[in-house]
Design a protein around this motif. Structure first.
Motif, PDB file in Angstrom:
ATOM      1  N   PRO A   1      -3.850  77.789  -5.461  1.00  0.00           N
ATOM      2  CA  PRO A   1      -5.153  77.281  -5.005  1.00  0.00           C
ATOM      3  C   PRO A   1      -5.031  76.607  -3.647  1.00  0.00           C
ATOM      4  O   PRO A   1      -3.971  76.153  -3.236  1.00  0.00           O
ATOM      5  CB  PRO A   1      -5.561  76.274  -6.079  1.00  0.00           C
ATOM      6  N   MET A   2      -6.119  76.531  -2.959  1.00  0.00           N
ATOM      7  CA  MET A   2      -6.160  75.983  -1.606  1.00  0.00           C
ATOM      8  C   MET A   2      -5.738  74.515  -1.562  1.00  0.00           C
ATOM      9  O   MET A   2      -5.065  74.093  -0.617  1.00  0.00           O
ATOM     10  CB  MET A   2      -7.586  76.151  -1.062  1.00  0.00           C
ATOM     11  N   ILE A   3      -6.077  73.736  -2.553  1.00  0.00           N
ATOM     12  CA  ILE A   3      -5.740  72.311  -2.563  1.00  0.00           C
ATOM     13  C   ILE A   3      -4.226  72.105  -2.611  1.00  0.00           C
ATOM     14  O   ILE A   3      -3.706  71.181  -1.999  1.00  0.00           O
ATOM     15  CB  ILE A   3      -6.458  71.577  -3.726  1.00  0.00           C
TER      16      ILE A   3
ATOM     17  N   VAL B   1      -2.848  72.715   0.952  1.00  0.00           N
ATOM     18  CA  VAL B   1      -3.154  71.568   1.814  1.00  0.00           C
ATOM     19  C   VAL B   1      -2.250  70.400   1.469  1.00  0.00           C
ATOM     20  O   VAL B   1      -1.707  69.733   2.351  1.00  0.00           O
ATOM     21  CB  VAL B   1      -4.650  71.180   1.678  1.00  0.00           C
ATOM     22  N   PHE B   2      -2.062  70.151   0.189  1.00  0.00           N
ATOM     23  CA  PHE B   2      -1.190  69.061  -0.250  1.00  0.00           C
ATOM     24  C   PHE B   2       0.250  69.292   0.218  1.00  0.00           C
ATOM     25  O   PHE B   2       0.927  68.369   0.659  1.00  0.00           O
ATOM     26  CB  PHE B   2      -1.257  68.944  -1.776  1.00  0.00           C
ATOM     27  N   LEU B   3       0.706  70.522   0.145  1.00  0.00           N
ATOM     28  CA  LEU B   3       2.053  70.863   0.604  1.00  0.00           C
ATOM     29  C   LEU B   3       2.209  70.587   2.108  1.00  0.00           C
ATOM     30  O   LEU B   3       3.215  70.024   2.544  1.00  0.00           O
ATOM     31  CB  LEU B   3       2.340  72.332   0.291  1.00  0.00           C
ATOM     32  N   PHE B   4       1.210  70.958   2.901  1.00  0.00           N
ATOM     33  CA  PHE B   4       1.251  70.685   4.340  1.00  0.00           C
ATOM     34  C   PHE B   4       1.207  69.189   4.634  1.00  0.00           C
ATOM     35  O   PHE B   4       1.877  68.717   5.554  1.00  0.00           O
ATOM     36  CB  PHE B   4       0.104  71.395   5.064  1.00  0.00           C
TER      37      PHE B   4
END
Length: 83
Positions: free
Chosen positions: A2-4, A7-10
């Motif tokens: 999922p996109m979240i 983003v959390f990984l980045f």
């Protein structure tokens, strides 16, 4: 994925990458400037460096005197003493 999660990984990876590359970033945006502003400053800086090198060679000599130095060190000490 999922996109979240991406983003959390980045959000986690960016500070880690920046932390390990901080010296490169610092040198890129704030390069080291020349410390010697005048000829006198340059002369005094060079003189201090030569004195440090002479002190290092003299401390190597120890109790046996000049015999403790290698031929390369003897030549360098001779060059520095003539300057």
């Amino acid at each position: 994925m999922p996109m979240i999660e991406i983003v959390f990984l980045f959000i986690i990876l960016i500070p880690i990458i920046l932390f390990f590359n901080r010296d490169w970033i610092k040198n890129k945006f704030y390069p080291k400037q020349e410390k010697n502003y005048t000829l006198d400053d340059k002369f005094n800086s060079d003189k201090r460096e030569k004195e440090k090198e002479i002190d290092k060679l003299l401390s190597k000599m120890g109790k046996n005197g000049i015999n403790d130095l290698s031929t390369k060190d003897r030549k360098r000490l001779d060059e520095l003493s003539k300057m």
